[in-house]
Design a protein around this motif. Structure first.
Motif, PDB file in Angstrom:
ATOM      1  N   THR A   1     -14.484  14.586   4.328  1.00 29.51           N
ATOM      2  CA  THR A   1     -15.838  14.877   3.844  1.00 29.51           C
ATOM      3  C   THR A   1     -16.899  14.315   4.783  1.00 29.51           C
ATOM      4  O   THR A   1     -18.081  14.319   4.465  1.00 29.51           O
ATOM      5  CB  THR A   1     -16.035  14.287   2.436  1.00 29.51           C
ATOM      6  N   VAL A   2     -16.460  13.834   5.941  1.00 29.34           N
ATOM      7  CA  VAL A   2     -17.381  13.329   6.965  1.00 29.34           C
ATOM      8  C   VAL A   2     -18.024  14.518   7.674  1.00 29.34           C
ATOM      9  O   VAL A   2     -17.509  15.642   7.625  1.00 29.34           O
ATOM     10  CB  VAL A   2     -16.629  12.405   7.945  1.00 29.34           C
ATOM     11  N   ASP A   3     -19.141  14.286   8.322  1.00 30.98           N
ATOM     12  CA  ASP A   3     -19.902  15.327   9.022  1.00 30.98           C
ATOM     13  C   ASP A   3     -18.976  16.227   9.853  1.00 30.98           C
ATOM     14  O   ASP A   3     -18.265  15.762  10.748  1.00 30.98           O
ATOM     15  CB  ASP A   3     -20.933  14.656   9.943  1.00 30.98           C
ATOM     16  N   GLU A   4     -19.002  17.539   9.556  1.00 33.00           N
ATOM     17  CA  GLU A   4     -18.100  18.473  10.223  1.00 33.00           C
ATOM     18  C   GLU A   4     -18.446  18.680  11.695  1.00 33.00           C
ATOM     19  O   GLU A   4     -17.626  19.200  12.461  1.00 33.00           O
ATOM     20  CB  GLU A   4     -18.131  19.826   9.498  1.00 33.00           C
ATOM     21  N   SER A   5     -19.668  18.309  12.098  1.00 32.60           N
ATOM     22  CA  SER A   5     -20.073  18.529  13.488  1.00 32.60           C
ATOM     23  C   SER A   5     -19.411  17.537  14.446  1.00 32.60           C
ATOM     24  O   SER A   5     -19.428  17.738  15.659  1.00 32.60           O
ATOM     25  CB  SER A   5     -21.595  18.422  13.615  1.00 32.60           C
ATOM     26  N   LEU A   6     -18.822  16.472  13.889  1.00 26.65           N
ATOM     27  CA  LEU A   6     -18.144  15.494  14.732  1.00 26.65           C
ATOM     28  C   LEU A   6     -16.831  16.074  15.256  1.00 26.65           C
ATOM     29  O   LEU A   6     -16.238  16.965  14.649  1.00 26.65           O
ATOM     30  CB  LEU A   6     -17.884  14.208  13.946  1.00 26.65           C
ATOM     31  N   ALA A   7     -16.359  15.538  16.392  1.00 27.00           N
ATOM     32  CA  ALA A   7     -15.159  16.074  17.039  1.00 27.00           C
ATOM     33  C   ALA A   7     -13.922  15.824  16.190  1.00 27.00           C
ATOM     34  O   ALA A   7     -13.843  14.858  15.433  1.00 27.00           O
ATOM     35  CB  ALA A   7     -14.988  15.416  18.409  1.00 27.00           C
ATOM     36  N   GLY A   8     -12.940  16.724  16.339  1.00 23.02           N
ATOM     37  CA  GLY A   8     -11.666  16.542  15.656  1.00 23.02           C
ATOM     38  C   GLY A   8     -11.505  17.431  14.440  1.00 23.02           C
ATOM     39  O   GLY A   8     -12.454  18.021  13.932  1.00 23.02           O
TER      40      GLY A   8
END
Length: 575
Positions: free
Chosen positions: A144-151
């Motif tokens: 549920t963390v920011d989807e724009s982050l890598a991975g």
């Protein structure tokens, strides 16, 4: 819900971490959705003896989960926690957050602070559970963390023991307009939204060129549900309005109205009748309208349509803001899990008395998401009689009955409640009631007759923080002594198969409940049929809720907020 079918195709990627692909086909939607599921490669945990630790996966960070984690000896287990909420919230104070009596950050504690242990490490993943697969002992999750982050966002985790403690969601009962036009009070974010909405209603009502009718509509606050949460919010809102907002918006004082709609005949119907009656009388004195015997049919942007049960008449009332607080229901992924294990016809996940999910020995469910399916003593009455009849005489003596009564009371808690209600201090009096004082023996029919009414004492446990916390502590105790109890079980006798259960079944101990009613008054229902109402109960409420905080940090913050409110009043800023 539509019918969903799922299939998985596993591919091994040429990378250090194993990569799997989960394909879920939705027949009802007619589409195909593919999830790339990354399985984290974690080192195997070993205990002090060099044995590989069993993996305990906990879903949730609520009362049950935190109670389990705080009491669990993790030196023997590899513990992992999955939850979209990276904090624990002291939910009984949510109504106080809605009006600024307590700040939101004062009732939350970061989960990583709580899971720090000296004798090991608990891993936490901020994600939501998508699916539980008991056949492969695997849980599929999505970050549920920011989807724009890598991975990748999706991953899966294996478990040896799974603990489902995800709570429940608000039940709208399919009432039209509830999702679109109502506020809920289940999470900290809900309380913050309500706080902003209350201020918005006042700011809109004070604008120039508003008619008196528009002002009355905007300042009509309606609470649907007369349970503890709804009543406490109504009391908090009344205090907020009359202690703080009236001095800031003096021209609006005569336009404010608070109404509580309850489908039953009384509010707080889970409390003692004396408390329910006092609450209704106090609300009447305070000018809070209590509308009992009315069922909400639909809610629109500005009106609520209701049916009066006594007359079958449909009525409508205007509103500026509606709080929906009528009950809870199962979360979607838990419902899917129930379908998978043959519990699809049930409304809530069923467990046995040891909190094991029916049909899944290695899956446990705690708190609001589950209910204990207590076994009836009448189902085992013949086996109990055979086990007690040691001389195979076909009758049971008082002495033979005394040999098994302790195991009966532990295994079937409804028997103890039945004895208390009948004021039978000696369990043998059960048999004497049937056969009389003179007769020292009873046959199978008399034995059935003696215990036939015990099952009527069975009740479902309430969906409260108190129940969830006790269940978490109980399950932690079971995990801590698991190895010991394999060879030396502590549970009651198995009347059907012989031997003994490894653990004692869960036993809930009711410690009482509070109902804050505003104006520095509260009602307390405590063990022993003791009811306390008034200012002394409010101070008892303060002391209990302060002591029950999960950390000294939140304890000081909450007490500080109460002190700040007493000196300076509540903050009405819209933040």
């Amino acid at each position: 819900m539509g019918f969903y079918s799922s299939f998985w195709k596993i591919l091994v990627a040429p990378s250090p971490a194993t990569l799997k692909f989960l394909a879920i086909a939705s027949l009802s939607g007619g589409g195909l959705t593919a999830y790339a599921v990354a399985e984290p490669v974690l080192p195997d945990e070993k205990d002090s003896m060099g044995k590989q630790k069993k993996k305990v996966l906990v879903l949730g960070t609520g009362w049950a989960a935190i109670s389990l984690l705080k009491n669990l000896d993790i030196s023997s287990y590899d513990v992992q926690v999955v939850s979209p909420r990276n904090y624990f919230a002291f939910t009984p104070l949510l109504p106080s957050v809605t009006c600024g009596t307590v700040e939101a950050r004062s009732i939350v504690e970061p989960i990583r602070n709580l899971i720090k242990k000296k004798n090991g490490e608990i891993k936490y993943w901020e994600a939501e559970c998508l699916k539980i697969d008991p056949s492969s002992k695997r849980v599929f999750c999505r970050s549920t963390v920011d989807e724009s982050l890598a991975g990748k966002d999706e991953f899966s985790l294996e478990y040896d023991y799974l603990v489902v403690a995800v709570g429940a969601q608000v039940n709208t009962f399919g009432t039209p307009g509830v999702e679109e036009h109502c506020h809920f009070l289940k999470e900290v974010e809900d309380a913050q939204r309500i706080r902003r909405a209350v201020i918005d209603c006042f700011e809109k009502a004070i604008l120039p060129e508003q008619t008196d009718e528009e002002r009355r509509t905007n300042l009509h606050f309606v609470i649907v549900g007369g349970g503890p949460t709804g009543v406490e919010f109504a009391a908090e809102l009344h205090d907020f309005v009359h202690e703080d907002l009236v001095s800031l918006y003096p021209s609006l004082q005569d336009f404010v109205k608070i109404s509580v709609i309850q489908s039953g005949d009384h509010i707080l119907n889970s409390f003692d009748e004396r408390i329910s009656k006092f609450a209704e009388q106090k609300f009447q004195r305070d000018g809070i309208e209590v509308l009992t015997g009315k069922r909400v049919l639909s809610i629109s942007e500005r009106t609520i349509d209701m049916k009066v049960k006594s007359t079958d008449e449909n009525v409508s009332i205007p509103h500026g803001m509606v709080i929906w607080s009528t009950g809870i229901c199962t979360r979607p992924f838990v419902k899917d899990f129930m379908e998978h294990i043959g519990q699809g016809t049930r409304r809530v996940l069923a467990t046995d008395e040891w909190l094991r999910v029916k049909g899944c020995d290695d899956v446990y469910a705690l708190g609001d998401c589950a209910t204990i399916n207590q076994r009836r003593i009448i189902e085992d009455i013949s086996e109990i009689f055979k086990a007690a009849d040691t001389d195979n005489s076909g009758t049971l003596t008082i002495e033979e009955f005394k040999e098994v009564i302790e195991d009966i009371i532990i295994r079937y808690p409804q028997v103890e409640l039945y004895l208390k209600n009948k004021h039978l201090f000696d369990p043998a009096d059960l048999l004497r009631e049937v056969e009389g004082e003179e007769n020292e023996e009873v046959d199978i029919e008399g034995f059935k007759l003696a215990l036939s009414n015990a099952d009527k004492q069975m009740k479902s446990l309430p969906a409260t923080a108190q129940v969830a916390a006790q269940q978490g502590e109980y399950l932690a105790h079971c995990f801590n002594i698991r190895e010991k109890c394999i060879s030396n079980p502590e549970g009651p006798r198995k009347f059907r198969s012989g031997g003994r259960h490894e653990f004692r079944p869960f036993r809930y101990k009711h410690l009482g409940q509070f109902a804050p009613l505003g104006g520095e008054q509260a009602a307390a229902e405590l063990p022993g049929d003791w009811v306390s109402i008034g200012r002394s109960s409010q101070w008892l409420w303060y002391s209990v809720y302060a002591s029950k905080q999960v950390s000294w940090r939140t304890r000081f913050l909450v007490i500080g907020d109460w002190t700040r409110r007493y000196i300076f009043g509540r903050d009405s800023s819209r933040l």
